[in-house]
Design an enzyme around this catalytic site. Structure first.
Site, PDB file in Angstrom:
ATOM      1  N   HIS A 147      -3.501  -5.678   1.303  1.00  0.00           N
ATOM      2  CA  HIS A 147      -2.711  -5.888   2.523  1.00  0.00           C
ATOM      3  C   HIS A 147      -2.609  -7.352   2.943  1.00  0.00           C
ATOM      4  CE1 HIS A 147      -2.292  -1.645   3.892  1.00  0.00           C
ATOM      5  NE2 HIS A 147      -3.316  -1.488   3.068  1.00  0.00           N
ATOM      6  N   GLU A 174      -0.603  -8.596   4.999  1.00  0.00           N
ATOM      7  CA  GLU A 174      -0.273  -8.695   6.436  1.00  0.00           C
ATOM      8  C   GLU A 174      -1.517  -8.676   7.321  1.00  0.00           C
ATOM      9  OE1 GLU A 174      -0.400  -6.032   4.821  1.00  0.00           O
ATOM     10  OE2 GLU A 174      -0.571  -4.223   6.046  1.00  0.00           O
ATOM     11  N   CYS A 224       0.828  -1.209   0.000  1.00  0.00           N
ATOM     12  CA  CYS A 224       0.000   0.000   0.000  1.00  0.00           C
ATOM     13  C   CYS A 224       0.866   1.264   0.000  1.00  0.00           C
ATOM     14  CB  CYS A 224      -0.972  -0.051   1.179  1.00  0.00           C
ATOM     15  SG  CYS A 224      -2.344   1.091   1.004  1.00  0.00           S
TER      16      CYS A 224
END
EC number: 6.3.5.3
Lengths: 81, 226
Positions: free
Chosen positions: B196, B198, B87
């Site tokens: 994302h 993560e 991002c």
């Protein structure tokens, strides 16, 4: 102290949804006859010392590496009287 | 020796903790890195996490690109160290010219936050080896400036070289050209993407899926076998 203005605009081929949103709002507000709007950025730099060629070259480098992203934006540098 | 993976914190970074956690869950040693510190503390790979570094005040990622830590990250990335930009990290990588193109405001001007389906197009990069090409995954997406842009020549080059690493499926969330969600450099060590991974590493949180974990296990395997 002299003022140097750096104008940054998205390149003509890059879609500018902010400009389009402004343009679409204009007729609603009673402003007719504007067929396109593009939104840019203006930097006003107060320069210490004389704005000679060396200073302008430095500002040009600054605009090219930092103020504008030349992948998507064009810029102009001008000295304001 | 444990593999050390660094995660950079700039002022305004939001997802550094999640990234450190993802690194740990993958089995590597997470190492917090600070933007003012040029030293990478002997890490083997670096993650540039999501957020709004320096408030995105000039352009997303533009100011962070000139931070002291990036000087070393750029040099190490050019020398082959794996770097993942998620991002805002992806925006930093394009501003640093480690990846081609640029990120622009979403075409609809709204902030998007949703689960996003992606297709893994390239499973040969340092960060995608644990996927298979063509695999479909779902990870969270949240951004304001996610519209990937490059000129036609660059886009054709990326496609021809298989450097479009991820593509959006089931709708393009931000007007990104050719539905590009992520790309890699020619060497495959630098990868950037808007969604994302993560945030999708534990079944208890986020999407309830762990589709993002292979990013972190991929790089770990890559480093161990190197």
């Amino acid at each position: 102290m002299a003022r140097v203005v750096v104008d940054v605009m998205l390149k003509p081929e890059i879609l500018d949804p902010q400009g389009q949103a402004v343009q679409r709002a204009l007729p609603r507000l009673g402003f007719e006859g504007i067929s396109d709007v593009r939104q840019g950025k203006r930097f006003e730099l107060e320069v210490e010392g004389p704005v000679d060629q060396a200073a302008l070259d430095r500002i040009h480098t600054m605009a090219e590496t930092f103020l504008a992203n030349t992948v998507i934006e064009d810029f102009t540098v001008k000295v304001e009287a | 020796m444990t593999t050390r993976i660094g995660v950079v914190t700039f002022p305004g970074t939001l997802d550094d903790r999640d990234s450190l956690r993802a690194v740990r869950l993958a089995g590597a040693e997470p190492v917090p890195l600070w933007h003012r510190d040029k030293d990478l503390h002997q890490v083997d790979a670096v993650v540039l996490a999501g957020g709004f570094s320096y408030g995105d005040y000039l352009r997303a990622g533009a100011i962070s690109r000139f931070s002291p830590v990036m000087e070393t990250v750029i040099a190490q990335a050019r020398a082959g160290m794996p770097v993942l930009g998620i991002c805002n990290g992806f925006q930093v990588l394009t501003e640093a010219h480690l990846l081609p193109g640029a990120m622009l405001r979403n075409n609809h001007l709204h902030f998007v936050c949703r689960d996003q389906k992606l297709r893994v197009e390239n499973a040969e990069t340092a960060w995608t080896g644990d996927y298979t090409a063509g695999q479909e995954i779902s990870v969270p997406l949240k951004n304001m400036d996610g519209r990937y842009t490059a000129d036609e020549r660059t886009l054709d080059e990326l496609e021809a070289e298989g450097r479009v690493a991820f593509r959006y499926l089931d709708g393009n969330p931000n007007g990104s050209l050719r539905d590009i969600a992520g790309i890699t450099n020619a060497e495959g060590n630098v990868v950037g993407l808007m969604p994302h991974p993560e945030h999708a590493v534990e079944p208890l949180i986020g999407t309830g899926r762990t589709d993002g974990l292979p990013f972190f296990t991929s790089v770990l395997k890559k480093l161990v076998s190197a």
